[in-house]
Structures are given as structure tokens and as C-alpha cells.
Design a protein around this motif. Sequence first.
Motif, PDB file in Angstrom:
ATOM      1  N   ASN A  45      31.795  36.589  43.826  1.00 40.94           N
ATOM      2  CA  ASN A  45      30.772  37.156  42.937  1.00 40.94           C
ATOM      3  C   ASN A  45      29.351  36.810  43.394  1.00 40.94           C
ATOM      4  OD1 ASN A  45      30.787  34.476  42.343  1.00 40.94           O
ATOM      5  ND2 ASN A  45      31.536  34.703  40.250  1.00 40.94           N
ATOM      6  N   ARG A  65      40.920  34.769  47.001  1.00 43.12           N
ATOM      7  CA  ARG A  65      41.171  36.094  46.430  1.00 43.12           C
ATOM      8  C   ARG A  65      41.589  37.108  47.495  1.00 43.12           C
ATOM      9  NH1 ARG A  65      42.525  34.681  41.768  1.00 43.12           N
ATOM     10  NH2 ARG A  65      40.936  33.555  40.648  1.00 43.12           N
ATOM     11  N   SER A  93      31.572  33.763  48.519  1.00 42.17           N
ATOM     12  CA  SER A  93      31.879  33.816  47.097  1.00 42.17           C
ATOM     13  C   SER A  93      32.199  35.246  46.685  1.00 42.17           C
ATOM     14  CB  SER A  93      30.685  33.296  46.297  1.00 42.17           C
ATOM     15  OG  SER A  93      30.902  33.471  44.923  1.00 42.17           O
ATOM     16  N   SER A 141      36.833  32.413  44.654  1.00 39.76           N
ATOM     17  CA  SER A 141      36.169  32.305  43.351  1.00 39.76           C
ATOM     18  C   SER A 141      36.405  30.897  42.831  1.00 39.76           C
ATOM     19  CB  SER A 141      36.708  33.349  42.383  1.00 39.76           C
ATOM     20  OG  SER A 141      38.081  33.160  42.171  1.00 39.76           O
TER      21      SER A 141
END
Length: 146
Positions: A114, A127, A112, A137
Motif C-alpha cells: 500500500n 502478498r 509495500s 503488507s
Amino acid sequence: MSIFWIIAIVAMLVLELSTTALVSIWFVGGAIAALILALLHFPIAFQAAAFFFVSAALLITCRGWLEKHFHPVNEPDALGRLKNAVGTVTTEIEPVKGGRVLVNGQDWKAISANNQPIAQGDLVRIREIRGVKLVVSMIDQPPKLP
């Protein structure tokens, strides 16, 4: 001198056929021009000048056109093909452990972007690629029906 130019033509053709970089094809044209002058009994200086100028003219005028029309188009690299693509999480993505994502029919390890968990079945956007892992994401999705 005619035999010299014939040998030069054959040698340069063999060299060109052994490469894919358009290395000596220009000199073949120059050698053909020089051969014609040799057959017409022009002095060696004229033959050499014709070889040089015709080879240079072919190189300058034809190289760009030939490369544009005959060189394969470079395929984008993996990041170019996958950047911003959408995939489906096949194994839940956990913050430290990561998970798995299916993109364009291929299964990838994913983390991930984040460091938040992403549930199995969720849609994600790629990304970047770090090594052999996708950095993804979550995409905002409509609420699931009961």
C-alpha cells in the motif's frame, strides 16, 4: 523373426533408458510377447498383432500408475512457497525506494503493498512476487514494551 524382435527389444530399452518420459517401455512388452510367438513359430501376422495389442494394453493400463509412483512431485514455485509467509523487515521499507525482508532465511528486496513505510523489525506478510521483489503488507503486532 526372433532376431528382429530381440533387436527391437534392445533398441527400445536403450531408447527408454535415454529418456525419462516413459516413451518406449510399452513396446518392450509388446516385443517380448511377439518374440515368444516367434519362438513358438506363429505366423508374422500373429506376432505383429501381439506386439500391437500388448503394447497398447500396457500403455493404457500401466502409464497412469507408473507416472504416479515414479515421477517426482513438482515443487511449488517461489510464489507458492512464499505466498502468505511471514517475514521480518531488515531494512526499513520506504514508499518509493523499498527495503529488505528476511523470509525463511533468505533476504529479499521488498516493497509495500500500500506504499506506506514499514519500520525495521516489523513483521510482514508476503502478498505477491513482482520480478525479484516481494510485495508485502504489515501484520498487526502487539505494542512494543518500553
